[in-house]
Design a protein around this motif. Structure first.
Motif, PDB file in Angstrom:
ATOM      1  N   ASP A   1       0.746  -1.240  -0.007  1.00  0.00           N
ATOM      2  CA  ASP A   1      -0.078   0.083  -0.205  1.00  0.00           C
ATOM      3  C   ASP A   1       0.953   1.255   0.030  1.00  0.00           C
ATOM      4  N   MET A   2       0.694   2.153  -1.057  1.00  0.00           N
ATOM      5  CA  MET A   2       1.475   3.208  -1.191  1.00  0.00           C
ATOM      6  C   MET A   2       0.712   4.571  -1.310  1.00  0.00           C
ATOM      7  N   VAL A   3       1.180   5.616  -0.793  1.00  0.00           N
ATOM      8  CA  VAL A   3       0.752   6.863  -0.714  1.00  0.00           C
ATOM      9  C   VAL A   3       1.679   8.053  -1.343  1.00  0.00           C
ATOM     10  N   ALA A   4       1.199   8.794  -2.402  1.00  0.00           N
ATOM     11  CA  ALA A   4       2.046   9.776  -3.073  1.00  0.00           C
ATOM     12  C   ALA A   4       1.094  11.012  -2.945  1.00  0.00           C
ATOM     13  N   ALA A   5       1.834  11.957  -2.820  1.00  0.00           N
ATOM     14  CA  ALA A   5       1.506  13.516  -3.032  1.00  0.00           C
ATOM     15  C   ALA A   5       1.399  13.813  -4.575  1.00  0.00           C
ATOM     16  N   CYS A   6       0.058  14.385  -4.963  1.00  0.00           N
ATOM     17  CA  CYS A   6       0.038  14.787  -6.288  1.00  0.00           C
ATOM     18  C   CYS A   6       0.935  16.169  -6.492  1.00  0.00           C
TER      19      CYS A   6
ATOM     20  N   VAL B   1      -2.546  10.573  -2.838  1.00  0.00           N
ATOM     21  CA  VAL B   1      -2.991   9.643  -3.570  1.00  0.00           C
ATOM     22  C   VAL B   1      -2.619   8.249  -3.301  1.00  0.00           C
ATOM     23  N   GLU B   2      -3.721   7.401  -3.037  1.00  0.00           N
ATOM     24  CA  GLU B   2      -3.187   6.006  -2.483  1.00  0.00           C
ATOM     25  C   GLU B   2      -3.211   4.721  -3.704  1.00  0.00           C
ATOM     26  N   MET B   3      -2.344   4.033  -3.939  1.00  0.00           N
ATOM     27  CA  MET B   3      -2.092   2.797  -4.651  1.00  0.00           C
ATOM     28  C   MET B   3      -1.697   1.640  -4.109  1.00  0.00           C
ATOM     29  N   GLY B   4      -2.613   0.702  -4.333  1.00  0.00           N
ATOM     30  CA  GLY B   4      -2.129  -0.781  -4.232  1.00  0.00           C
ATOM     31  C   GLY B   4      -1.345  -1.282  -5.134  1.00  0.00           C
ATOM     32  N   ALA B   5      -0.315  -2.164  -5.022  1.00  0.00           N
ATOM     33  CA  ALA B   5       0.480  -3.235  -5.826  1.00  0.00           C
ATOM     34  C   ALA B   5       0.845  -4.357  -5.468  1.00  0.00           C
ATOM     35  N   ARG B   6       1.235  -5.241  -5.891  1.00  0.00           N
ATOM     36  CA  ARG B   6       1.807  -6.542  -5.432  1.00  0.00           C
ATOM     37  C   ARG B   6       3.362  -6.537  -5.734  1.00  0.00           C
ATOM     38  N   VAL B   7       4.162  -7.307  -4.776  1.00  0.00           N
ATOM     39  CA  VAL B   7       5.615  -7.320  -5.178  1.00  0.00           C
ATOM     40  C   VAL B   7       5.765  -7.888  -6.523  1.00  0.00           C
TER      41      VAL B   7
ATOM     42  N   GLY C   1       9.402   7.344  -8.945  1.00  0.00           N
ATOM     43  CA  GLY C   1      10.194   6.259  -8.575  1.00  0.00           C
ATOM     44  C   GLY C   1       9.761   5.398  -7.553  1.00  0.00           C
ATOM     45  N   PHE C   2       9.945   4.298  -7.421  1.00  0.00           N
ATOM     46  CA  PHE C   2       9.745   3.405  -6.440  1.00  0.00           C
ATOM     47  C   PHE C   2      11.167   2.855  -5.789  1.00  0.00           C
ATOM     48  N   ASP C   3      11.125   3.311  -4.586  1.00  0.00           N
ATOM     49  CA  ASP C   3      12.563   3.265  -3.878  1.00  0.00           C
ATOM     50  C   ASP C   3      12.091   2.040  -2.628  1.00  0.00           C
TER      51      ASP C   3
END
Length: 251
Positions: A71-76, A83-89, A198-200
Motif C-alpha cells: 500500500d503506497m501513498v504519494a502526494a499529487c 493518492v493511494e495506490m495498491g500493488a503486488r510485489v 520512482g519506487f524506492d
C-alpha cells in the motif's frame, strides 16, 4: 500483515538491523537490511551486487516479512492531494537483463567500443561522499567503464567520450539492470493529473520496519512492565504466546 521474524528471520535480528540503519545513508541502509536476508554472503559480496539485483533481493525480503501486497501513498505534484495506490510485489519485479557471460557489458556505437560493469552499492557510496560538484552521471561512468576505445583504436578516458556514446552506455546499463529503476504511473483522482514516480524499495521497506519496530518495542515495554521479563525473554516467545500475554495485560 504477517509477523516479521517468523521462520528463519528472528525478531531480534530485525530489530538490530533496523536500529543500525537509522540515520544512515540510503545505500548503507540497503546493505544492512540485505545482510539480514543473505547471511551466507559477506558484506563485500553484497556490496558488489548490481543495484538492480540488490533491490530485487530487498523486494524478496519485503515479501517474506510483510507479504505480497503493498500500500503506497504519494502526494499529487499538481494539487497536493494524497493518492493511494495498491500493488503486488510481483508487479514490481523485472526480469534481469541479458548481460555478457563474463559479467562485463559492451557498447559499440559511432565507432567507439566501450566495456563497462554495472553500477553497484560501492559506486553509490563513493558518489554520495563526493563534494566536488562533478556530474554524478560522468562520475559513475568513470568508475564503471573498464575500457574505452575510439574509432582509431586509441584508448579514450571515460570523461572524454562523446555525449551520444555516454547516452548509449547509460541506456545499456538500464537495459542490463532494469530492476535498478522502477517507475510507477500514477493519476490523481482529485484533479486528473498524471505523473510518473520512482519506487524506492529501501525507503519503503525501512518505513514499514520502522512502524513494526515501534509496535514491537511498545509490546515489549508492556510485557516487561507487567511481568518483569527481559527484552530477550520476550522476543523468545512465539508471536502467538506474546499476543495472548498482551491480551491478558489489557484485560
Amino acid at each position: 500483515m504477517r509477523t516479521p521474524g517468523s521462520g528463519d528471520l528472528l525478531p531480534g535480528d530485525l530489530l538490530d538491523a533496523w536500529e543500525r540503519a537509522l540515520g544512515r545513508p540510503p545505500v548503507e541502509q540497503a546493505l544492512i537490511l540485505l545482510a539480514v536476508a543473505c547471511r551466507d554472503e559477506g558484506p563485500d559480496a553484497l556490496a558488489a551486487l548490481p543495484v538492480g539485483v540488490r533491490d530485487g533481493r530487498l523486494l524478496d525480503l519485503r515479501e517474506r516479512l510483510f507479504g505480497p501486497e503493498l500500500d503506497m501513498v504519494a502526494a499529487c505534484p499538481a494539487c497536493g492531494q494524497a493518492v493511494e495506490m495498491g500493488a503486488r510485489v510481483a508487479d514490481l519485479r523485472v526480469a534481469h537483463g541479458a548481460g555478457c557471460n563474463d559479467g562485463e557489458e559492451r557498447v559499440v556505437t559511432d565507432g567507439y567500443r566501450v566495456a563497462f560493469r554495472l553500477p553497484d552499492s560501492r559506486d553509490l557510496l563513493a558518489l554520495a561522499g563526493r563534494a566536488d560538484g562533478a556530474d554524478p552521471r560522468l562520475a559513475l561512468l568513470a568508475r564503471c567503464v573498464t575500457d574505452a576505445q575510439g574509432p582509431d583504436g586509441a584508448v579514450v578516458p571515460p570523461g572524454a567520450l562523446p555525449e551520444a556514446v555516454v547516452a548509449a552506455v547509460a541506456r545499456r546499463m538500464a537495459d542490463a539492470d532494469p530492476q535498478a529503476q522502477i517507475d510507477l504511473a500514477l493519476a490523481c483522482p482529485a484533479c486528473g493529473h498524471g505523473w510518473t514516480a520512482g519506487f524506492d524499495i529501501v525507503r519503503f521497506l525501512l518505513h514499514e520496519l520502522h512502524g513494526w519496530a515501534k509496535r514491537l518495542l511498545r509490546d515489549i515495554h508492556t510485557l516487561a512492565s507487567t511481568y518483569g521479563w527481559s527484552e530477550a525473554e520476550i522476543l523468545a516467545l512465539s508471536p502467538a504466546r506474546r499476543r495472548i500475554y498482551l491480551e491478558l495485560c489489557r484485560s
